[in-house]
Design a protein around this motif. Structure first.
Motif, PDB file in Angstrom:
ATOM      1  N   GLU A 173      48.007  28.194  79.952  1.00 17.86           N
ATOM      2  CA  GLU A 173      49.247  28.949  80.097  1.00 17.86           C
ATOM      3  C   GLU A 173      50.427  28.075  80.501  1.00 17.86           C
ATOM      4  O   GLU A 173      51.549  28.574  80.615  1.00 17.86           O
ATOM      5  CB  GLU A 173      49.058  30.064  81.135  1.00 17.86           C
ATOM      6  N   GLY A 174      50.185  26.809  80.781  1.00 14.14           N
ATOM      7  CA  GLY A 174      51.272  25.914  81.159  1.00 14.14           C
ATOM      8  C   GLY A 174      51.034  25.290  82.524  1.00 14.14           C
ATOM      9  O   GLY A 174      50.332  25.861  83.372  1.00 14.14           O
ATOM     10  N   MET A 175      51.625  24.137  82.732  1.00 13.34           N
ATOM     11  CA  MET A 175      51.432  23.413  83.984  1.00 13.34           C
ATOM     12  C   MET A 175      52.102  24.117  85.161  1.00 13.34           C
ATOM     13  O   MET A 175      51.531  24.178  86.257  1.00 13.34           O
ATOM     14  CB  MET A 175      51.991  21.992  83.852  1.00 13.34           C
ATOM     15  N   VAL A 176      53.290  24.659  84.949  1.00 16.49           N
ATOM     16  CA  VAL A 176      54.046  25.259  86.052  1.00 16.49           C
ATOM     17  C   VAL A 176      53.334  26.491  86.625  1.00 16.49           C
ATOM     18  O   VAL A 176      53.135  26.588  87.843  1.00 16.49           O
ATOM     19  CB  VAL A 176      55.476  25.604  85.603  1.00 16.49           C
ATOM     20  N   PRO A 177      52.911  27.475  85.803  1.00 19.00           N
ATOM     21  CA  PRO A 177      52.189  28.626  86.376  1.00 19.00           C
ATOM     22  C   PRO A 177      50.888  28.222  87.073  1.00 19.00           C
ATOM     23  O   PRO A 177      50.522  28.796  88.109  1.00 19.00           O
ATOM     24  CB  PRO A 177      51.915  29.520  85.161  1.00 19.00           C
ATOM     25  N   ALA A 178      50.182  27.224  86.520  1.00 21.51           N
ATOM     26  CA  ALA A 178      48.929  26.782  87.130  1.00 21.51           C
ATOM     27  C   ALA A 178      49.172  26.150  88.494  1.00 21.51           C
ATOM     28  O   ALA A 178      48.459  26.436  89.466  1.00 21.51           O
ATOM     29  CB  ALA A 178      48.209  25.804  86.207  1.00 21.51           C
ATOM     30  N   LEU A 179      50.188  25.288  88.579  1.00 18.74           N
ATOM     31  CA  LEU A 179      50.494  24.637  89.858  1.00 18.74           C
ATOM     32  C   LEU A 179      51.020  25.642  90.878  1.00 18.74           C
ATOM     33  O   LEU A 179      50.774  25.501  92.082  1.00 18.74           O
ATOM     34  CB  LEU A 179      51.504  23.511  89.645  1.00 18.74           C
ATOM     35  N   GLN A 180      51.740  26.653  90.425  1.00 22.58           N
ATOM     36  CA  GLN A 180      52.187  27.707  91.341  1.00 22.58           C
ATOM     37  C   GLN A 180      50.999  28.451  91.939  1.00 22.58           C
ATOM     38  O   GLN A 180      51.009  28.795  93.134  1.00 22.58           O
ATOM     39  CB  GLN A 180      53.104  28.686  90.611  1.00 22.58           C
TER      40      GLN A 180
END
Length: 319
Positions: A173-180
């Protein structure tokens, strides 16, 4: 790198893994109950339970099952899960895609906070900055990480609604949502480890500041800051890296609790579910994997410490 030192460390690693496999298998063998009975349910017919027991190989001698498990691990075959009905290697690989980044992110955050705080406190020994760092580190050590995790959820998820309270969208789903999704779990794991490591860093730096080579460097005109970051910190990193290796083991163990608090589909949650289902194959393989990761990290830490201080290689070779 001294070949004798490297060979001794490698032999220690292999022996440790062998002893760990014996202990893990032996302890799980002592657990009461029957995995086939749990899978079939309490009302299952004895004939059905006996047939499933035979299918799972639970009637074989313990030594036979141990060597079958050991040889399977050496081939990369971890067996099949009783509860999920799929290869254990596939289950573990899916969960490691979350647990390993979470542990590495937590370790990086803890190391960054600890090194900055520890060097800051040591450079201001017996002054306000030193006392403040010591007080905060003592508070961090006293905080249970699961309680701190719940507090972070209440503040940043429920109150401010900056990050999700739980779950993991997946790396696709993308790096940003995962890191959040991993931000709060990483912080909750890192705080306690950073507090411990900051105290170790402070003590190691203070010890090095009183060495003769520091006074010699200062007498040659090197500034205090230059001596601190250019000479003292490198020598102080030997005990610090050793503690970091031990802390990585605590982080891996801590993910079992934190992943359940944040409802993350990682290795810790897989172990928790496998214990509830009495899926001994998954439990045994996961615990062995954690033990292997801890031993491997300590092996790397030994090599790193020997690279920082080459004198350790001579001590290890002559021991």
């Amino acid at each position: 790198m001294n070949p004798i030192f490297l060979a001794r460390r490698l032999l220690t690693l292999l022996l440790t893994l062998f002893v760990a496999s014996l202990l893990i298998f032996g302890v799980l063998e002592l657990l009461p109950g029957n995995a086939a009975q749990v899978l079939m349910g309490p009302d299952a017919a004895p004939e059905a339970v006996a047939a499933l027991t035979e299918k799972l190989g639970l009637n074989d001698a313990a030594i036979t099952r141990y060597f079958h498990w050991l040889s399977g691990m050496l081939r990369g075959d971890l067996g099949e899960s009783y509860a999920y009905g799929s290869p254990v290697a596939t289950l573990i690989a899916e969960r490691l895609a979350l647990t390993v980044p979470l542990a590495l992110l937590s370790m990086a955050l803890a190391a960054l906070l600890a090194l900055v705080a520890g060097v800051f406190a040591a450079s201001r020994h017996n002054r306000l900055g030193d006392w403040l760092v010591s007080a905060l580190s003592q508070l961090g050590i006293a905080l249970p990480n699961f309680w701190f995790a719940i507090l972070l959820i209440l503040v940043f998820s429920v109150g401010l609604q900056w990050v999700p309270a739980g779950g993991f969208p997946g790396w696709s789903e993308g790096m940003v949502p995962a890191l959040q999704a991993l931000a709060l779990p990483a912080v909750s794991l890192a705080v306690v480890q950073a507090a411990i490591l900051a105290r170790v860093t402070r003590g190691a730096v203070l010890e090095q500041l009183h060495e003769d080579y520091v006074r010699t460097a200062r007498a040659k005109g090197l500034s205090r800051r230059g001596a601190l970051w250019g000479h003292v910190l490198r020598n102080a990193m030997v005990p610090v890296t050793t503690v970091m290796g031990l802390q990585f083991a605590n982080l891996l163990a801590g993910t079992i609790v934190i992943e359940n608090v944040f409802y993350l589909p990682g290795l810790g949650r897989l172990i928790f579910q496998a214990i509830a289902n009495r899926d001994l194959t998954v439990v045994r393989d996961c615990v062995m994997l954690l033990a292997a990761m801890v031993v491997a990290v300590n092996f790397v830490v030994d090599l790193l410490a020997a690279w920082i201080d080459p004198r350790l290689q001579q001590q290890g070779a002559g021991a």
